[in-house]
Design a protein around this motif. Structure first.
Motif, PDB file in Angstrom:
ATOM      1  N   LEU A 266     -28.271 -28.006  24.814  1.00  0.00           N
ATOM      2  CA  LEU A 266     -29.206 -29.122  24.999  1.00  0.00           C
ATOM      3  C   LEU A 266     -30.102 -29.292  23.777  1.00  0.00           C
ATOM      4  O   LEU A 266     -30.323 -30.424  23.310  1.00  0.00           O
ATOM      5  CB  LEU A 266     -30.060 -28.872  26.250  1.00  0.00           C
ATOM      6  CG  LEU A 266     -31.115 -29.948  26.568  1.00  0.00           C
ATOM      7  CD1 LEU A 266     -30.448 -31.290  26.847  1.00  0.00           C
ATOM      8  CD2 LEU A 266     -31.965 -29.523  27.761  1.00  0.00           C
ATOM      9  N   ILE A 267     -30.605 -28.186  23.241  1.00  0.00           N
ATOM     10  CA  ILE A 267     -31.457 -28.265  22.053  1.00  0.00           C
ATOM     11  C   ILE A 267     -30.683 -28.838  20.869  1.00  0.00           C
ATOM     12  O   ILE A 267     -31.203 -29.665  20.109  1.00  0.00           O
ATOM     13  CB  ILE A 267     -32.019 -26.865  21.722  1.00  0.00           C
ATOM     14  CG1 ILE A 267     -33.015 -26.429  22.803  1.00  0.00           C
ATOM     15  CG2 ILE A 267     -32.705 -26.866  20.356  1.00  0.00           C
ATOM     16  CD1 ILE A 267     -33.447 -24.979  22.686  1.00  0.00           C
ATOM     17  N   VAL A 270     -30.172 -32.721  21.417  1.00  0.00           N
ATOM     18  CA  VAL A 270     -31.417 -33.490  21.294  1.00  0.00           C
ATOM     19  C   VAL A 270     -31.927 -33.491  19.860  1.00  0.00           C
ATOM     20  O   VAL A 270     -32.201 -34.545  19.275  1.00  0.00           O
ATOM     21  CB  VAL A 270     -32.491 -32.936  22.251  1.00  0.00           C
ATOM     22  CG1 VAL A 270     -33.844 -33.590  21.975  1.00  0.00           C
ATOM     23  CG2 VAL A 270     -32.076 -33.174  23.701  1.00  0.00           C
ATOM     24  N   PHE A 271     -32.033 -32.307  19.259  1.00  0.00           N
ATOM     25  CA  PHE A 271     -32.690 -32.227  17.954  1.00  0.00           C
ATOM     26  C   PHE A 271     -31.757 -32.616  16.812  1.00  0.00           C
ATOM     27  O   PHE A 271     -32.237 -33.045  15.755  1.00  0.00           O
ATOM     28  CB  PHE A 271     -33.300 -30.846  17.747  1.00  0.00           C
ATOM     29  CG  PHE A 271     -34.586 -30.665  18.492  1.00  0.00           C
ATOM     30  CD1 PHE A 271     -35.785 -31.064  17.938  1.00  0.00           C
ATOM     31  CD2 PHE A 271     -34.589 -30.128  19.777  1.00  0.00           C
ATOM     32  CE1 PHE A 271     -36.976 -30.924  18.631  1.00  0.00           C
ATOM     33  CE2 PHE A 271     -35.775 -29.979  20.478  1.00  0.00           C
ATOM     34  CZ  PHE A 271     -36.971 -30.385  19.903  1.00  0.00           C
ATOM     35  N   THR A 273     -29.660 -35.142  17.113  1.00  0.00           N
ATOM     36  CA  THR A 273     -29.792 -36.595  17.189  1.00  0.00           C
ATOM     37  C   THR A 273     -31.092 -37.070  16.535  1.00  0.00           C
ATOM     38  O   THR A 273     -31.099 -38.016  15.732  1.00  0.00           O
ATOM     39  CB  THR A 273     -29.748 -37.063  18.653  1.00  0.00           C
ATOM     40  OG1 THR A 273     -28.509 -36.638  19.246  1.00  0.00           O
ATOM     41  CG2 THR A 273     -29.861 -38.574  18.745  1.00  0.00           C
ATOM     42  N   LEU A 274     -32.196 -36.418  16.873  1.00  0.00           N
ATOM     43  CA  LEU A 274     -33.486 -36.801  16.303  1.00  0.00           C
ATOM     44  C   LEU A 274     -33.531 -36.557  14.796  1.00  0.00           C
ATOM     45  O   LEU A 274     -34.094 -37.362  14.043  1.00  0.00           O
ATOM     46  CB  LEU A 274     -34.608 -36.020  16.993  1.00  0.00           C
ATOM     47  CG  LEU A 274     -34.854 -36.332  18.470  1.00  0.00           C
ATOM     48  CD1 LEU A 274     -35.908 -35.392  19.045  1.00  0.00           C
ATOM     49  CD2 LEU A 274     -35.269 -37.789  18.662  1.00  0.00           C
TER      50      LEU A 274
END
Length: 284
Positions: A266-267, A270-271, A273-274
């Motif tokens: 998950l990390i 999310v990160f 992508t950001l």
């Protein structure tokens, strides 16, 4: 008469071909560049090894006799309890180096040079995080040798131990994407180093890494038990066969291997992508 400026075509940056194969190839090229740079600055690797070794020695011999794990205050029991936490702390502290490296590349204009090449945008960040993963692997190997020298042992066999180290590296890779986002969001490498460490201390210490989380204040216990860092530490203790924390009803503590995998993936999603979005906007 046609103006000279009208007859000369404007030059534009070459376009990357795109596709998964191109992205993988570009990422490996950038990773190789960063690994070569690390070998030319050996003090980066040496200093990266000294800190976790100091943590092992200090915690083992300074606090080992005063910590109670279960019903035991044996220093040997605490050393086995401690090592999963030290391993996890080591891979996550590499976050600061990842952020500082990317901030340094941004500060020196190297990212602008990459933009002029026909390469995929995300490859610059992926290559950097892969190079950091290689350095983290080397650090873990050395740290495991030191841990064996001070009395740490595995009791569940080599395959489970390798699975534990794989979870640690996955967690370190996930956190390196947090470092990448920090490095892209600040102006200097010094700020990236500070920003990469300041949030790691509460993450690593409000956990089950160094003490039994059941000994924490009641309002901190749920935070520690649902901490992604704690899930990986608990999973490693189970896979190594080392002493663990007191039983807990929290799902991550009941299923730490699955919790560690899910948190890390998950990390990363999310990160990454950001970070890629931030990179594109910063270099647009």
């Amino acid at each position: 008469m046609t103006a000279l400026g009208d007859t000369v075509p404007q030059r534009t940056a070459p376009q990357a071909r795109g596709g998964l194969g191109q992205s993988v190839s570009d990422s490996l090229v950038v990773a190789k560049r960063n690994l070569i740079r690390m070998t030319r600055i050996p003090e980066m690797i040496i200093f990266g090894l000294i800190q976790p070794i100091m943590f092992v020695v200090l915690f083992s011999y300074v606090f080992g006799g005063s910590m109670q794990i279960g019903a035991s205050t044996s220093p040997q029991v605490y050393r086995e309890f401690l090592m999963a936490g030290i391993f996890a702390q080591t891979v996550t502290f590499a976050t600061a180096g990842a952020g500082a490296g990317i901030a340094d590349d941004m500060h020196k204009g190297l990212i602008d040079r990459f933009r002029s090449l026909p390469m995929t945008r995300g490859a610059v960040l992926t290559g950097r995080t892969l190079a950091d993963l290689v350095q983290t692997t080397l650090t873990l190997v050395v740290l495991a040798i030191v841990a064996l020298l001070v009395g740490w042992r595995i009791h569940e066999g080599i395959p489970k131990a390798l699975a534990a180290f794989a979870l640690l590296l996955l967690l370190g890779y996930a956190f390196s994407w947090i470092g990448a986002l920090i490095g892209l969001s600040v102006r200097t490498p010094e700020a990236a180093t500070s920003g990469g460490l300041i949030w790691l201390f509460p993450v690593t210490f409000i956990s089950n890494a160094f003490v039994d989380s059941s000994k924490l204040p009641s309002w901190l216990q749920p935070i520690a038990e649902w901490n992604p860092f704690s899930a990986t530490v608990q999973a490693c203790r189970e896979l190594f066969g080392n002493p663990g924390v007191s039983p807990s009803d929290a799902w991550p503590m009941q299923h730490p291997v699955w919790a560690s995998l899910l948190w890390s993936l998950l990390i990363i999603v999310v990160f990454r992508t950001l970070s890629v979005r931030k990179y594109r906007s910063a270099t647009a």
